[in-house]
Design a protein around this motif. Structure first.
Motif, PDB file in Angstrom:
ATOM      1  N   ALA A 119       0.832  -1.210   0.000  1.00 21.39           N
ATOM      2  CA  ALA A 119       0.000   0.000   0.000  1.00 21.39           C
ATOM      3  C   ALA A 119       0.864   1.258   0.000  1.00 21.39           C
ATOM      4  CB  ALA A 119      -0.935  -0.007   1.207  1.00 21.39           C
ATOM      5  N   LEU A 120       1.904   1.280   0.834  1.00 22.12           N
ATOM      6  CA  LEU A 120       2.763   2.467   0.920  1.00 22.12           C
ATOM      7  C   LEU A 120       3.574   2.661  -0.356  1.00 22.12           C
ATOM      8  CD1 LEU A 120       3.903   2.039   4.624  1.00 22.12           C
ATOM      9  CD2 LEU A 120       2.445   3.878   3.728  1.00 22.12           C
ATOM     10  N   SER A 121       4.048   1.578  -0.965  1.00 19.31           N
ATOM     11  CA  SER A 121       4.786   1.693  -2.232  1.00 19.31           C
ATOM     12  C   SER A 121       3.898   2.288  -3.317  1.00 19.31           C
ATOM     13  CB  SER A 121       5.314   0.322  -2.679  1.00 19.31           C
ATOM     14  OG  SER A 121       6.302  -0.138  -1.799  1.00 19.31           O
ATOM     15  N   LYS A 122       2.642   1.845  -3.361  1.00 14.84           N
ATOM     16  CA  LYS A 122       1.695   2.407  -4.340  1.00 14.84           C
ATOM     17  C   LYS A 122       1.424   3.880  -4.017  1.00 14.84           C
ATOM     18  CE  LYS A 122      -2.832   1.945  -4.285  1.00 14.84           C
ATOM     19  NZ  LYS A 122      -4.171   1.408  -4.290  1.00 14.84           N
ATOM     20  N   MET A 123       1.228   4.168  -2.755  1.00 12.92           N
ATOM     21  CA  MET A 123       0.914   5.527  -2.305  1.00 12.92           C
ATOM     22  C   MET A 123       2.029   6.518  -2.670  1.00 12.92           C
ATOM     23  SD  MET A 123      -0.314   6.146   1.600  1.00 12.92           S
ATOM     24  CE  MET A 123      -1.202   4.606   1.710  1.00 12.92           C
ATOM     25  N   PHE A 124       3.288   6.115  -2.418  1.00 13.17           N
ATOM     26  CA  PHE A 124       4.435   6.995  -2.659  1.00 13.17           C
ATOM     27  C   PHE A 124       5.029   6.824  -4.050  1.00 13.17           C
ATOM     28  CE2 PHE A 124       4.688   6.637   2.091  1.00 13.17           C
ATOM     29  CZ  PHE A 124       4.365   7.957   2.360  1.00 13.17           C
ATOM     30  N   ASN A 125       4.495   5.885  -4.811  1.00 11.16           N
ATOM     31  CA  ASN A 125       4.978   5.594  -6.160  1.00 11.16           C
ATOM     32  C   ASN A 125       6.487   5.347  -6.173  1.00 11.16           C
ATOM     33  OD1 ASN A 125       4.503   5.079  -8.866  1.00 11.16           O
ATOM     34  ND2 ASN A 125       4.930   7.192  -9.470  1.00 11.16           N
TER      35      ASN A 125
END
Length: 149
Positions: A119-125
């Motif tokens: 989720a965080l990787s997607k959020m921060f791209n």
């Protein structure tokens, strides 16, 4: 072949048994089926699954991610440290709370960490790394994750 989405998972039609399964079933799948049944404790499997789940969550902010953890009864997360390169997230009332303490120092909540990571990787791209550093089954009072941004 159709790919399922997180929104698809909300569609239920179990008129007799409803929308919940017992925690002991989830624990059995995770700790006996995956952790004890697969090579290396199933770690590569749970990491892959968790990241995919995290990527599919409909969240855009860290607060939304923490809220969905609680809403899905994964646990009750809170940030205990935050700077520009690192977060520490504690998860109280995690799925492993109440299990017997293991004799060896072991972390079994890698799926939850991988959900955070996806989720965080997607959020921060960008690539985010999440590592479980405390776990209830090792005698800690809660599970804790170190997030490297």
């Amino acid at each position: 072949m159709k790919s399922y989405t997180f929104e698809d998972m909300k569609k239920m039609n179990r008129t007799t048994l409803g929308d919940m399964v017992p925690l002991e079933l989830f624990r059995t799948i995770r700790l006996i089926g995956l952790n004890q049944g697969l090579p290396m404790g199933g770690k590569s499997t749970t990491l892959t699954i968790g990241r995919k789940i995290g990527e599919s969550l409909p969240v855009k902010t860290i607060d939304e991610l923490l809220k969905i953890f609680t809403d899905l009864k994964i646990g009750i997360p809170r940030i205990i440290h935050k700077d520009e390169r690192k977060l520490n997230i504690v998860v109280d009332d995690c799925f492993c709370k109440g299990l017997p303490t293991l004799e060896e120092e072991k972390m079994v909540c890698d799926l939850e960490g991988a959900i955070l990571e996806g989720a965080l990787s997607k959020m921060f791209n960008s690539k985010v790394s999440v590592k479980e550093i405390k776990c209830n089954v090792s005698g800690h009072e809660h599970c804790e994750y170190e997030v490297r941004l």
